[in-house]
Scaffold this motif. Structure first.
Motif, PDB file in Angstrom:
ATOM      1  N   ALA A  61       0.815  -1.216   0.000  1.00  0.00           N
ATOM      2  CA  ALA A  61       0.000   0.000   0.000  1.00  0.00           C
ATOM      3  C   ALA A  61       0.852   1.272   0.000  1.00  0.00           C
ATOM      4  O   ALA A  61       0.407   2.315  -0.488  1.00  0.00           O
ATOM      5  N   TYR A  62       2.068   1.190   0.561  1.00  0.00           N
ATOM      6  CA  TYR A  62       2.909   2.384   0.717  1.00  0.00           C
ATOM      7  C   TYR A  62       4.340   2.136   0.245  1.00  0.00           C
ATOM      8  O   TYR A  62       5.293   2.333   0.995  1.00  0.00           O
ATOM      9  N   PRO A  63       4.533   1.750  -1.002  1.00  0.00           N
ATOM     10  CA  PRO A  63       5.889   1.415  -1.454  1.00  0.00           C
ATOM     11  C   PRO A  63       6.884   2.576  -1.346  1.00  0.00           C
ATOM     12  O   PRO A  63       8.070   2.353  -1.106  1.00  0.00           O
ATOM     13  N   ASP A  64       6.421   3.797  -1.478  1.00  0.00           N
ATOM     14  CA  ASP A  64       7.324   4.951  -1.416  1.00  0.00           C
ATOM     15  C   ASP A  64       7.660   5.366   0.010  1.00  0.00           C
ATOM     16  O   ASP A  64       8.522   6.215   0.225  1.00  0.00           O
ATOM     17  N   SER A  65       6.980   4.782   0.997  1.00  0.00           N
ATOM     18  CA  SER A  65       7.225   5.131   2.394  1.00  0.00           C
ATOM     19  C   SER A  65       8.097   4.117   3.119  1.00  0.00           C
ATOM     20  O   SER A  65       8.368   4.283   4.307  1.00  0.00           O
ATOM     21  N   LEU A 136       9.107   0.751  12.873  1.00  0.00           N
ATOM     22  CA  LEU A 136      10.421   1.386  13.047  1.00  0.00           C
ATOM     23  C   LEU A 136      10.467   2.571  12.085  1.00  0.00           C
ATOM     24  O   LEU A 136      10.457   2.379  10.868  1.00  0.00           O
ATOM     25  N   VAL A 137      10.496   3.765  12.629  1.00  0.00           N
ATOM     26  CA  VAL A 137      10.355   4.974  11.809  1.00  0.00           C
ATOM     27  C   VAL A 137      11.629   5.805  11.855  1.00  0.00           C
ATOM     28  O   VAL A 137      12.123   6.163  12.922  1.00  0.00           O
ATOM     29  N   ASP A 138      12.128   6.128  10.684  1.00  0.00           N
ATOM     30  CA  ASP A 138      13.318   6.962  10.513  1.00  0.00           C
ATOM     31  C   ASP A 138      12.914   8.438  10.576  1.00  0.00           C
ATOM     32  O   ASP A 138      11.745   8.783  10.411  1.00  0.00           O
ATOM     33  N   LYS A 139      13.901   9.325  10.786  1.00  0.00           N
ATOM     34  CA  LYS A 139      13.597  10.764  10.862  1.00  0.00           C
ATOM     35  C   LYS A 139      13.021  11.302   9.557  1.00  0.00           C
ATOM     36  O   LYS A 139      12.354  12.334   9.549  1.00  0.00           O
ATOM     37  N   SER A 140      13.244  10.602   8.439  1.00  0.00           N
ATOM     38  CA  SER A 140      12.669  11.026   7.153  1.00  0.00           C
ATOM     39  C   SER A 140      11.173  10.721   7.084  1.00  0.00           C
ATOM     40  O   SER A 140      10.487  11.195   6.181  1.00  0.00           O
ATOM     41  N   GLY A 141      10.683   9.930   8.023  1.00  0.00           N
ATOM     42  CA  GLY A 141       9.280   9.530   8.005  1.00  0.00           C
ATOM     43  C   GLY A 141       9.063   8.168   7.368  1.00  0.00           C
ATOM     44  O   GLY A 141       7.985   7.601   7.453  1.00  0.00           O
ATOM     45  N   PHE A 143       9.536   4.113   6.960  1.00  0.00           N
ATOM     46  CA  PHE A 143       9.469   3.102   8.012  1.00  0.00           C
ATOM     47  C   PHE A 143       9.761   1.699   7.491  1.00  0.00           C
ATOM     48  O   PHE A 143       9.774   1.462   6.283  1.00  0.00           O
ATOM     49  N   GLN A 144      10.006   0.828   8.427  1.00  0.00           N
ATOM     50  CA  GLN A 144      10.032  -0.613   8.188  1.00  0.00           C
ATOM     51  C   GLN A 144       9.191  -1.233   9.292  1.00  0.00           C
ATOM     52  O   GLN A 144       9.071  -0.679  10.391  1.00  0.00           O
ATOM     53  N   LEU A 145       8.615  -2.363   8.981  1.00  0.00           N
ATOM     54  CA  LEU A 145       7.897  -3.125   9.994  1.00  0.00           C
ATOM     55  C   LEU A 145       8.846  -4.203  10.491  1.00  0.00           C
ATOM     56  O   LEU A 145       9.595  -4.786   9.707  1.00  0.00           O
ATOM     57  N   ASP A 146       8.827  -4.447  11.784  1.00  0.00           N
ATOM     58  CA  ASP A 146       9.736  -5.420  12.361  1.00  0.00           C
ATOM     59  C   ASP A 146       9.644  -6.771  11.662  1.00  0.00           C
ATOM     60  O   ASP A 146      10.652  -7.449  11.470  1.00  0.00           O
ATOM     61  N   THR A 147       8.473  -7.162  11.251  1.00  0.00           N
ATOM     62  CA  THR A 147       8.271  -8.448  10.583  1.00  0.00           C
ATOM     63  C   THR A 147       9.103  -8.552   9.311  1.00  0.00           C
ATOM     64  O   THR A 147       9.578  -9.623   8.967  1.00  0.00           O
ATOM     65  N   LEU A 148       9.273  -7.449   8.593  1.00  0.00           N
ATOM     66  CA  LEU A 148       9.980  -7.463   7.309  1.00  0.00           C
ATOM     67  C   LEU A 148      11.249  -6.605   7.329  1.00  0.00           C
ATOM     68  O   LEU A 148      11.769  -6.272   6.258  1.00  0.00           O
TER      69      LEU A 148
END
Length: 153
Positions: A61-65, A136-141, A143-148
């Motif tokens: 749903a959010y490939p660019d994020s 897990l969110v970076d300062k750029s906004g 993210f990654q999900l712990d699962t992946l």
């Protein structure tokens, strides 16, 4: 001739045809099972297995994020979220188990992203599911999900 026409006009109609023998018909095909609105179905048999399918759907749903590669050593925010999904994959509830108090914007954004990604894959074998994911969110906004996650530097 007039007599023949008169007699023909007075004759009774032919007897009705005997009823036709009943015809054996195949039962009507069963209606296909209703597909979830998203068309995506999870065959997961546990909450842990469903996490994988939910994470993949959010990434799609959010490939660019999505943060590509290993995350930096210091993250902007970490949020632990419990998401409840109904039988059709619709998000019923999003509950913060650990919200980053220093970044309320992240909390609001994570909730919004989950709700807008709805419906997630329908948990066909589970009926409904409640699963926990760590964002897990970076300062750029991004993210990654712990699962992946791809890990951290």
């Amino acid at each position: 001739m007039a007599v023949v026409a008169l007699v023909a006009g007075c004759s009774s109609p032919p007897p009705p045809a005997p009823p036709a023998a009943p015809v054996a018909r195949a039962p009507a095909p069963a209606a296909p099972a209703a597909k979830p609105p998203s068309g995506r179905v999870s065959m997961a048999t546990s909450e842990k297995a469903y996490r994988q399918d939910g994470a993949r759907a959010i990434y799609a749903a959010y490939p660019d994020s999505i943060y590509k590669g290993k995350l930096p050593p210091l993250l902007h925010a970490i949020a632990v979220v419990e998401t409840e999904i109904d039988a059709n994959g619709n998000v019923r509830d999003v509950r913060m188990l650990r919200a980053p108090s220093h970044a309320p914007d992240v909390t609001a954004r994570v909730r919004e992203l989950i709700r807008k990604a709805s419906p997630l894959p329908a948990p066909a074998r589970l009926g409904t599911v409640k699963y926990t994911e760590t964002w897990l969110v970076d300062k750029s906004g991004k993210f990654q999900l712990d699962t992946l996650t791809e890990g951290q530097l």
